[in-house]
Design a protein around this motif. Structure first.
Motif, mmCIF file in Angstrom:
data_model
loop_
_atom_site.group_PDB
_atom_site.id
_atom_site.type_symbol
_atom_site.label_atom_id
_atom_site.label_comp_id
_atom_site.label_asym_id
_atom_site.label_seq_id
_atom_site.Cartn_x
_atom_site.Cartn_y
_atom_site.Cartn_z
ATOM 1 N N SER A 1 0.612 -3.644 -0.806
ATOM 2 C CA SER A 1 1.546 -4.336 0.078
ATOM 3 C C SER A 1 1.904 -5.685 -0.537
ATOM 4 N N SER A 2 3.025 -6.246 -0.131
ATOM 5 C CA SER A 2 3.450 -7.530 -0.693
ATOM 6 C C SER A 2 2.413 -8.621 -0.425
ATOM 7 N N GLU B 1 -0.905 -8.199 0.054
ATOM 8 C CA GLU B 1 -2.098 -7.938 -0.764
ATOM 9 C C GLU B 1 -1.844 -8.270 -2.229
ATOM 10 N N ALA C 1 10.332 2.630 0.065
ATOM 11 C CA ALA C 1 9.514 2.270 1.223
ATOM 12 C C ALA C 1 9.469 3.461 2.176
ATOM 13 N N GLY D 1 3.942 3.002 3.143
ATOM 14 C CA GLY D 1 4.062 1.843 2.270
ATOM 15 C C GLY D 1 5.051 2.103 1.155
#
Length: 486
Positions: free
Chosen positions: A42-43, A45, A72, A77
């Motif tokens: 994820s962005s 993380e 996406a 995700g």
């Protein structure tokens, strides 16, 4: 499967961090380090891992989504997509007959034989010497030399113990549906193709081959008297719809479905089924060449087409890409109904080879050492391929396009600028890069500005400098000086 990415960004560079990150990810997708279906962090993380602002990662992901490289998926995700395919300029290709045999007199043929032929570099895709099992091969050669008096069971198809080991290998690694009785032994690929031509083709019969493809098979079929028809490919493989336009049904249909030579395209399951059904309806035999199937990159191994229709397909396999120059042995697997005719043919011509080399190959197969060699080469070639793709992409940036699929020992590139063919080849040779123009695989004289670049001889430690020098030699000093001022 979620991936673990180790990325270093240059915070002192004038290139924005989001562009650096997007470029790193794009190269990872193109080189196969990130495979289709894998999940990205994820962005939030990813930003925490790289010590970046989340907005930087979001902008990088946005660039990749815009290019179609990632997607996406709600509830899952970000998923890696397959990179866009290189345009092979073959999707609208029509079939055409090849005029390969001129009406020459004997004197003209003898006269032309006095002219030296160009010497081809046959080592372009060969295994690097350091990776060949030379020491073990020497031991087996010596062992078999000491056993020259033994009597192996040899018939018109070759030594039975060798054919048994080849059968085991092909069943385990290619999923072939065969028995040792269906396998015959040859010294090289062209001898095996010549046997197919003698077995199946009569003068004025039709044979269909792929375009682009191996020009040697067209010459062998033409020498047997066949009308050779080149049929184009698209991203699913040979185009079946073109076959219905033929005035007469072909006797032979030659394909490389698992890894099309030279594009690396994998024939779709649907296309395989369509070709098999077409061949059955038209009483046509399929020749499946497994030439470029030992290594796969960025995709799982694909079973051979022969297992779907063993009575409709002749399968051809060579050990060239694993053992040359130690061995160039080649094998045919023919349908059971053709075995008697093949035995009669080989009793008259193309008698099976008997050599110490083949005995050594049999011993390597029996000990499972060929399987180990394939695993070792796959690991080494993956690193070399990734290094070559990354280095070419970094050197040429947007001026080069690299096909996501490629052969087991090469990548296919297209330059986004006009370049004279000999200049490209000379620049590559000067930098130690081995190239062939894709033009050599077309039969209609087309100019593609696409090139096969081999990576078996590439060193990950030096290929970056080679790629940069290649660009400088290719584009010239004036261009590089202008770039330095920007």
């Amino acid at each position: 499967m979620r991936v673990n990415l180790a990325i270093r960004l240059d915070h002192s560079s004038s290139t924005p961090l989001f562009e650096q990150l997007a470029r790193h990810l794009e190269l990872s997708i193109e080189s196969g380090r990130l495979e289709p279906g894998q999940m990205l962090p994820s962005s939030r993380e990813f930003a925490r891992t790289l010590l970046l602002a989340r907005g930087t990662v979001v902008r990088a992901y946005g660039q990749l989504i815009g290019k179609g490289l990632i997607e996406a998926i709600k509830g899952k995700g970000l998923i890696v997509n397959a990179p866009p395919p290189l345009d092979y300029s073959t999707q609208s290709a029509q079939m055409h007959e090849l005029m390969l045999v001129d009406d020459l007199s004997a004197n003209e043929i003898l006269g032309s034989a006095q002219q030296p032929l160009p010497v081809e570099d046959v080592t372009k895709a060969a295994v690097p010497q350091a990776l060949l099992p030379v020491k073990r091969w020497r031991e087996l050669i010596i062992k078999n030399c000491k056993q020259l008096g033994r009597t192996d069971e040899i018939d018109d198809l070759g030594a039975l113990d060798l054919r048994q080991q080849v059968c085991r290998f092909l069943r385990a690694t290619r999923g072939l549906n065969c028995s040792p009785e269906q396998i015959s032994v040859y010294t090289n690929t062209d001898q095996a193709l010549d046997t197919i031509a003698r077995l199946l083709i009569k003068p004025n019969d039709t044979a269909v081959i792929e375009e682009p493809g191996y020009i040697g098979v067209s010459k062998i079929f033409a020498a047997a008297g066949a009308r050779v028809i080149a049929n184009g490919i698209d991203y699913g493989g040979m185009m079946v719809e073109n076959l219905d336009a033929l005035a007469t049904s072909p006797k032979v249909l030659y394909v490389t479905p698992v890894s099309q030579d030279p594009t690396g395209i994998v024939m779709s399951e649907e296309r395989q089924d369509s070709i098999i059904q077409w061949a059955k309806r038209n009483d046509c035999l399929i020749v499946e060449d497994g030439w470029d199937t030992d290594f796969c990159h960025g995709r799982p191994a694909v079973p051979c087409m022969q297992q779907k229709a063993a009575e409709q397909i002749i399968y051809l396999y060579s050990f060239w890409k694993l053992l040359f120059p130690l061995s160039n042995a080649c094998f045919l697997v023919v349908p059971q109904r053709l075995v008697p005719a093949l035995r009669r043919l080989r009793a008259m011509i193309n008698r099976p080879p008997i050599s110490i080399e083949l005995s050594a190959l049999k011993d390597l197969l029996a000990a499972g050492e060929i399987d180990n060699l394939v695993a070792k080469l796959q690991k080494s070639y993956r690193k070399r391929r990734q290094a070559l793709i990354y280095s070419l992409s970094m050197a040429f940036e947007k001026q080069i396009q690299i096909a996501p699929m490629s052969g087991g020992t090469h990548v296919l590139v297209s330059f986004q600028f006009a370049a004279e063919k000999q200049r490209v080849l000379d620049a590559g040779a000067e930098c130690g890069l081995k190239l062939i123009s894709l033009d050599e695989y077309y039969f209609d004289g087309r100019v593609t500005n696409q090139y096969i670049v081999f990576f078996t001889n590439v060193s990950p430690a030096t290929v970056g400098a080679q790629a940069q020098l290649f660009k400088e030699r290719l584009l010239g000093a004036d261009y590089m000086a202008q770039r330095a001022l920007l």
